[in-house]
Design a protein around this motif. Structure first.
Motif, PDB file in Angstrom:
ATOM      1  N   PRO A  13       1.042  -0.988  -0.042  1.00 39.14           N
ATOM      2  CA  PRO A  13      -0.049   0.020  -0.034  1.00 39.14           C
ATOM      3  C   PRO A  13       1.007   1.084   0.095  1.00 39.14           C
ATOM      4  O   PRO A  13       1.934   1.326   0.517  1.00 39.14           O
ATOM      5  N   GLU A  14       0.320   2.144  -0.728  1.00 36.91           N
ATOM      6  CA  GLU A  14       1.029   3.766  -0.558  1.00 36.91           C
ATOM      7  C   GLU A  14       0.827   4.052   0.740  1.00 36.91           C
ATOM      8  O   GLU A  14       0.016   3.588   1.701  1.00 36.91           O
ATOM      9  N   ALA A  15       1.668   5.010   1.471  1.00 38.94           N
ATOM     10  CA  ALA A  15       1.662   5.409   2.599  1.00 38.94           C
ATOM     11  C   ALA A  15       0.148   5.786   3.071  1.00 38.94           C
ATOM     12  O   ALA A  15      -0.238   5.431   4.324  1.00 38.94           O
ATOM     13  N   ALA A  16      -0.329   6.633   2.070  1.00 36.55           N
ATOM     14  CA  ALA A  16      -1.695   7.288   2.343  1.00 36.55           C
ATOM     15  C   ALA A  16      -2.912   6.175   2.314  1.00 36.55           C
ATOM     16  O   ALA A  16      -3.875   6.463   2.823  1.00 36.55           O
ATOM     17  N   GLY A  17      -2.531   4.994   1.864  1.00 34.31           N
ATOM     18  CA  GLY A  17      -3.493   3.936   2.028  1.00 34.31           C
ATOM     19  C   GLY A  17      -3.376   2.880   3.291  1.00 34.31           C
ATOM     20  O   GLY A  17      -4.232   2.137   3.308  1.00 34.31           O
ATOM     21  N   ILE A  18      -2.436   3.251   4.027  1.00 30.65           N
ATOM     22  CA  ILE A  18      -2.074   2.496   5.172  1.00 30.65           C
ATOM     23  C   ILE A  18      -3.395   2.795   6.233  1.00 30.65           C
ATOM     24  O   ILE A  18      -3.439   3.989   6.829  1.00 30.65           O
ATOM     25  N   ARG A  19      -3.929   1.940   6.751  1.00 30.26           N
ATOM     26  CA  ARG A  19      -5.100   2.040   7.791  1.00 30.26           C
ATOM     27  C   ARG A  19      -4.774   1.607   9.107  1.00 30.26           C
ATOM     28  O   ARG A  19      -4.163   0.412   9.143  1.00 30.26           O
ATOM     29  N   LEU A  20      -5.188   2.475  10.247  1.00 25.22           N
ATOM     30  CA  LEU A  20      -4.880   1.904  11.477  1.00 25.22           C
ATOM     31  C   LEU A  20      -5.466   0.555  11.821  1.00 25.22           C
ATOM     32  O   LEU A  20      -4.732   0.069  12.425  1.00 25.22           O
ATOM     33  N   GLU A  21      -6.824   0.181  11.304  1.00 22.12           N
ATOM     34  CA  GLU A  21      -7.095  -1.127  11.563  1.00 22.12           C
ATOM     35  C   GLU A  21      -6.347  -2.135  11.136  1.00 22.12           C
ATOM     36  O   GLU A  21      -6.244  -3.210  11.786  1.00 22.12           O
ATOM     37  N   SER A  22      -5.827  -1.901   9.872  1.00 21.80           N
ATOM     38  CA  SER A  22      -4.961  -3.075   9.410  1.00 21.80           C
ATOM     39  C   SER A  22      -3.579  -3.019   9.993  1.00 21.80           C
ATOM     40  O   SER A  22      -3.253  -4.350  10.080  1.00 21.80           O
ATOM     41  N   VAL A  23      -3.122  -2.009  10.322  1.00 21.39           N
ATOM     42  CA  VAL A  23      -1.829  -2.141  11.264  1.00 21.39           C
ATOM     43  C   VAL A  23      -2.132  -2.819  12.514  1.00 21.39           C
ATOM     44  O   VAL A  23      -1.352  -3.633  12.857  1.00 21.39           O
ATOM     45  N   LEU A  24      -3.175  -2.401  13.231  1.00 21.60           N
ATOM     46  CA  LEU A  24      -3.420  -3.040  14.616  1.00 21.60           C
ATOM     47  C   LEU A  24      -3.668  -4.584  14.543  1.00 21.60           C
ATOM     48  O   LEU A  24      -3.188  -5.150  15.359  1.00 21.60           O
ATOM     49  N   HIS A  25      -4.449  -4.822  13.381  1.00 24.53           N
ATOM     50  CA  HIS A  25      -4.627  -6.191  13.217  1.00 24.53           C
ATOM     51  C   HIS A  25      -3.313  -6.923  12.818  1.00 24.53           C
ATOM     52  O   HIS A  25      -3.147  -8.170  13.412  1.00 24.53           O
ATOM     53  N   ALA A  26      -2.578  -6.379  12.346  1.00 23.57           N
ATOM     54  CA  ALA A  26      -1.174  -7.207  11.857  1.00 23.57           C
ATOM     55  C   ALA A  26      -0.224  -7.179  13.162  1.00 23.57           C
ATOM     56  O   ALA A  26      -0.128  -8.365  13.229  1.00 23.57           O
ATOM     57  N   LEU A  27      -0.518  -6.270  13.955  1.00 28.54           N
ATOM     58  CA  LEU A  27       0.348  -6.199  15.137  1.00 28.54           C
ATOM     59  C   LEU A  27      -0.363  -7.275  16.424  1.00 28.54           C
ATOM     60  O   LEU A  27       0.319  -7.593  17.345  1.00 28.54           O
ATOM     61  N   SER A  28      -1.553  -7.639  16.039  1.00 28.44           N
ATOM     62  CA  SER A  28      -2.260  -8.173  17.223  1.00 28.44           C
ATOM     63  C   SER A  28      -1.759  -9.887  17.168  1.00 28.44           C
ATOM     64  O   SER A  28      -2.029 -10.399  18.264  1.00 28.44           O
ATOM     65  N   ASP A  29      -1.109 -10.257  16.103  1.00 29.01           N
ATOM     66  CA  ASP A  29      -0.927 -11.676  16.221  1.00 29.01           C
ATOM     67  C   ASP A  29       0.795 -11.801  16.834  1.00 29.01           C
ATOM     68  O   ASP A  29       1.451 -11.272  16.360  1.00 29.01           O
ATOM     69  N   PRO A  30       0.848 -12.826  17.857  1.00 29.53           N
ATOM     70  CA  PRO A  30       2.145 -13.040  18.473  1.00 29.53           C
ATOM     71  C   PRO A  30       3.164 -13.371  17.449  1.00 29.53           C
ATOM     72  O   PRO A  30       4.498 -12.888  17.596  1.00 29.53           O
ATOM     73  N   VAL A  31       3.133 -14.173  16.343  1.00 35.27           N
ATOM     74  CA  VAL A  31       4.335 -14.365  15.549  1.00 35.27           C
ATOM     75  C   VAL A  31       4.456 -13.135  14.685  1.00 35.27           C
ATOM     76  O   VAL A  31       5.642 -12.787  14.664  1.00 35.27           O
ATOM     77  N   PHE A  95       0.894   7.436  12.353  1.00 35.37           N
ATOM     78  CA  PHE A  95       0.417   7.131  13.463  1.00 35.37           C
ATOM     79  C   PHE A  95       1.502   7.500  14.672  1.00 35.37           C
ATOM     80  O   PHE A  95       2.102   6.533  15.044  1.00 35.37           O
ATOM     81  N   PRO A  96       1.719   8.764  14.889  1.00 39.98           N
ATOM     82  CA  PRO A  96       2.996   9.069  15.860  1.00 39.98           C
ATOM     83  C   PRO A  96       2.908   8.185  17.054  1.00 39.98           C
ATOM     84  O   PRO A  96       1.732   8.099  17.652  1.00 39.98           O
ATOM     85  N   GLY A  97       3.950   7.630  17.459  1.00 40.69           N
ATOM     86  CA  GLY A  97       4.136   7.088  18.686  1.00 40.69           C
ATOM     87  C   GLY A  97       3.578   5.445  18.883  1.00 40.69           C
ATOM     88  O   GLY A  97       3.847   4.854  19.538  1.00 40.69           O
ATOM     89  N   LEU A  98       2.697   5.110  17.668  1.00 38.38           N
ATOM     90  CA  LEU A  98       2.233   3.919  17.568  1.00 38.38           C
ATOM     91  C   LEU A  98       3.123   2.551  17.930  1.00 38.38           C
ATOM     92  O   LEU A  98       3.046   1.807  18.812  1.00 38.38           O
ATOM     93  N   LEU A  99       3.860   2.672  16.748  1.00 43.04           N
ATOM     94  CA  LEU A  99       4.854   1.501  16.873  1.00 43.04           C
ATOM     95  C   LEU A  99       5.905   1.456  18.128  1.00 43.04           C
ATOM     96  O   LEU A  99       5.868   0.289  18.589  1.00 43.04           O
ATOM     97  N   ASP A 100       6.212   2.331  18.503  1.00 46.63           N
ATOM     98  CA  ASP A 100       7.007   2.788  19.539  1.00 46.63           C
ATOM     99  C   ASP A 100       6.385   2.035  21.049  1.00 46.63           C
ATOM    100  O   ASP A 100       6.772   1.506  21.747  1.00 46.63           O
ATOM    101  N   SER A 101       5.274   2.458  20.999  1.00 47.20           N
ATOM    102  CA  SER A 101       4.190   2.204  22.073  1.00 47.20           C
ATOM    103  C   SER A 101       3.862   0.641  21.938  1.00 47.20           C
ATOM    104  O   SER A 101       4.110  -0.208  23.145  1.00 47.20           O
ATOM    105  N   VAL A 102       3.793   0.159  20.778  1.00 45.76           N
ATOM    106  CA  VAL A 102       3.467  -1.235  20.896  1.00 45.76           C
ATOM    107  C   VAL A 102       4.599  -1.902  21.118  1.00 45.76           C
ATOM    108  O   VAL A 102       4.662  -3.088  21.861  1.00 45.76           O
ATOM    109  N   LEU A 103       5.913  -1.707  20.569  1.00 46.42           N
ATOM    110  CA  LEU A 103       6.889  -2.454  20.897  1.00 46.42           C
ATOM    111  C   LEU A 103       7.208  -2.472  22.332  1.00 46.42           C
ATOM    112  O   LEU A 103       7.797  -3.362  23.054  1.00 46.42           O
TER     113      LEU A 103
END
Length: 118
Positions: A13-31, A95-103
């Motif tokens: 996806p282009e950066a403008a097409g990245i959706r928060l719910e898709s990112v959260l879904h991707a990060l929700s799986d332990p693997v 999504f400022p701070g999201l990735l760092d917060s999740v990590l």
């Protein structure tokens, strides 16, 4: 770019097409989260074969596809290897701070559980 190279380009996806719910879904799986944690620990791109995951090869492929299609990672072919890089700048801009917060939360959980969390 040759015809063969064009056939090996992966859709992202282009950066403008990245959706928060898709990112959260991707990060929700332990693997998938363990893959992202490994990628976040380095500036280098890592081959799929670098990751020692407790799943089959086909399931590993699925996890990388989810991460790529959600916009969390960028995959490119280098020879026969599929290389993976974290799209940290795109995610930070959107999504400022999201990735760092999740990590940070994942690291705290792993510490709390005595390293049992992936």
């Amino acid at each position: 770019m040759t015809e063969r190279d064009a056939a090996r380009v992966l859709a992202h996806p282009e950066a403008a097409g990245i959706r928060l719910e898709s990112v959260l879904h991707a990060l929700s799986d332990p693997v998938r989260l363990s893959i992202v944690r490994d990628l976040a620990a380095t500036d280098a791109e890592l081959a799929c074969s670098y990751f020692d995951l407790p799943v089959t090869k086909s399931t590993t492929t699925h996890h990388f596809r989810v991460l790529r299609e959600s916009g969390v990672v960028r995959q490119t072919y280098r020879g026969t290897a599929k290389m993976n890089g974290l799209r940290r700048e795109d995610l930070q801009t959107l999504f400022p701070g999201l990735l760092d917060s999740v990590l940070a939360a994942a690291a705290a959980e792993a510490s709390r559980l005595g390293g049992l969390a992936t």
